[in-house]
Write an enzyme that holds these catalytic residues in place. Structure first.
Site, mmCIF file in Angstrom:
data_model
loop_
_atom_site.group_PDB
_atom_site.id
_atom_site.type_symbol
_atom_site.label_atom_id
_atom_site.label_comp_id
_atom_site.label_asym_id
_atom_site.label_seq_id
_atom_site.Cartn_x
_atom_site.Cartn_y
_atom_site.Cartn_z
ATOM 1 N N PHE A 193 0.836 -1.196 0.000
ATOM 2 C CA PHE A 193 0.000 0.000 0.000
ATOM 3 C C PHE A 193 0.877 1.254 0.000
ATOM 4 O O PHE A 193 1.855 1.331 0.750
ATOM 5 C CB PHE A 193 -0.855 0.082 1.275
ATOM 6 C CG PHE A 193 -1.833 -1.039 1.479
ATOM 7 C CD1 PHE A 193 -3.159 -0.905 1.082
ATOM 8 C CD2 PHE A 193 -1.444 -2.207 2.127
ATOM 9 C CE1 PHE A 193 -4.071 -1.927 1.313
ATOM 10 C CE2 PHE A 193 -2.350 -3.234 2.356
ATOM 11 C CZ PHE A 193 -3.671 -3.088 1.945
ATOM 12 N N ASP A 194 0.491 2.234 -0.784
ATOM 13 C CA ASP A 194 0.959 3.593 -0.558
ATOM 14 C C ASP A 194 0.254 4.100 0.700
ATOM 15 O O ASP A 194 -0.742 3.519 1.153
ATOM 16 C CB ASP A 194 0.617 4.454 -1.771
ATOM 17 C CG ASP A 194 1.044 5.906 -1.607
ATOM 18 O OD1 ASP A 194 2.038 6.163 -0.907
ATOM 19 O OD2 ASP A 194 0.365 6.787 -2.164
ATOM 20 N N GLY A 195 0.744 5.196 1.274
ATOM 21 C CA GLY A 195 0.138 5.724 2.492
ATOM 22 C C GLY A 195 -0.923 6.783 2.241
ATOM 23 O O GLY A 195 -2.126 6.529 2.320
ATOM 24 N N PHE A 200 -1.191 -0.894 -4.294
ATOM 25 C CA PHE A 200 -2.172 0.189 -4.386
ATOM 26 C C PHE A 200 -1.476 1.548 -4.267
ATOM 27 O O PHE A 200 -0.718 1.772 -3.317
ATOM 28 C CB PHE A 200 -3.199 0.078 -3.251
ATOM 29 C CG PHE A 200 -4.062 -1.141 -3.295
ATOM 30 C CD1 PHE A 200 -5.175 -1.199 -4.147
ATOM 31 C CD2 PHE A 200 -3.794 -2.232 -2.480
ATOM 32 C CE1 PHE A 200 -5.982 -2.319 -4.182
ATOM 33 C CE2 PHE A 200 -4.614 -3.358 -2.497
ATOM 34 C CZ PHE A 200 -5.701 -3.402 -3.358
#
Length: 357
Positions: free
Chosen positions: A208-210, A325
């Site tokens: 995941f991106d943040g 993502f």
């Protein structure tokens, strides 16, 4: 929970009756199927499941079929699909992610044979029912367990996502994904990797991106308005204030719940799920708020990688996630080039910035 905000509205009498009727319908169906003998695990009750809805173009490679549809129309498309219904479709961008979810389910059933808290894959497509035979044949060929179909015959399937209690929706159609995001459903547009890469058969890996993915786009707005120095100052001043949640926070939470079921059986070191935070943030300048936010939510992330603006592609090659993502298309494209299957989350200020440029 009292004291945490305005009181939630009480369900109407009509809504309560509807819920009771739904429970009765499910109980009747379960009683019927319980009398049937089968070696296949039955789909879990939707209220207990983590439902992942996948479009046919995300699950399978339908590039040629899509070309026929666009150039020759729906009748020729359906005819082609029927004439080739015994030709197995090749895997699409979400295929290996789905396979990994099903491996997690198999492990869960070994440890918790009577528990229904597991992944339920739904094929959510605007394909016509006549195309269904080829989809079913391909699903069976690969040994996938996808029992729930929603085929809407050319109409948008988005309205059915809520009815299916969808936790995550993956599609190759960016407009439908945007519509789902606006409806409050965690969603992403799938992109095929430009290189063939092998993926783990025994561990689901999700990266995941943040900001604007797990978290809100608050910090990205600060960067756009005040620049990096203003952003660093803002993050340090607000280090102990949790970030608001983003569209994929719920899915990370779902993964965490499943991980804890393995930990409870002393399987932490052999857990079939591993999660990664891959962010362009700098650790020293803006990383503490991210980690404290996750802690305040009671969520664990297995690995956190703060890249301080460096490209994400090389790190993702090392991780080899089944899905990555991100809300920024340039990160998606960079990941694609190096062989990572990426999923674009169209949320937050980056989308407005991308469109205006």
């Amino acid at each position: 929970m009292s004291g945490s905000g305005p009181e939630a509205p009480q369900p109407s009498e009509e809504a309560e009756v509807g819920l009771q009727e739904a429970e009765q319908d499910w109980a009747a169906a379960k009683a019927f199927y319980d009398n049937l003998v089968t070696k296949k695990p039955r789909p879990p009750k939707p209220q207990n499941a983590i439902t992942v809805a996948v479009s046919s173009r995300a699950l399978f490679d339908l590039v040629e079929e899509r070309r026929i549809y666009q150039e020759q129309g729906v009748e020729k498309y359906v005819e082609y699909q029927q004439n080739n219904e015994n030709v197995t479709l090749k895997p699409g961008p979400a295929f290996y992610f789905v396979k990994a979810l099903e491996h997690v389910n198999a492990r869960l059933l070994e440890l918790y044979p009577d528990d229904e808290e597991r992944f339920d894959i739904v094929l959510m497509t605007n394909n016509h029912a006549q195309v269904g035979v080829r989809l079913i044949n391909s699903i069976n060929h690969y040994g996938l367990t996808i029992e729930r179909f929603c085929m809407t015959g050319g109409q948008s399937p988005i309205g059915y996502l809520t009815a299916y209690l969808t936790n995550l929706y993956l599609s190759a159609d960016s407009e439908k994904v945007q519509e789902a995001i606006e409806a409050g459903i965690a969603s992403a547009t799938m992109f095929t990797a430009n290189k063939d890469v092998s993926y783990s058969d025994t561990q689901l890996r999700v990266a995941f991106d943040g900001d604007a993915v797990i978290f809100s786009d608050e910090s990205e707005q600060i960067v756009k308005e005040q620049g990096l120095d203003g952003f660093f100052e803002h993050e340090q001043q607000n280090e102990n204030k949790p970030l608001a949640q983003g569209p994929l926070k719920g899915f990370l939470e779902d993964l965490g719940k499943i991980q804890k079921k393995f930990y409870a059986k002393n399987e932490r070191l052999n857990c079939p799920i591993r999660t990664y935070l891959v962010t362009a943030r700098s650790a020293a300048s803006s990383g503490a708020r991210v980690l404290k936010t996750l802690r305040s939510w009671g969520l664990e992330i297995d690995e956190a990688l703060f890249l301080a603006g460096a490209p994400k592609g090389p790190i993702l090659v090392k991780i080899r996630p089944h899905i990555f993502f991100d809300d920024q298309m340039f990160h998606i494209e960079g990941a694609q080039k190096l062989g990572t299957i990426a999923a674009h989350v169209p949320y937050g200020i980056a989308q407005k910035y991308h469109k205006s440029s």
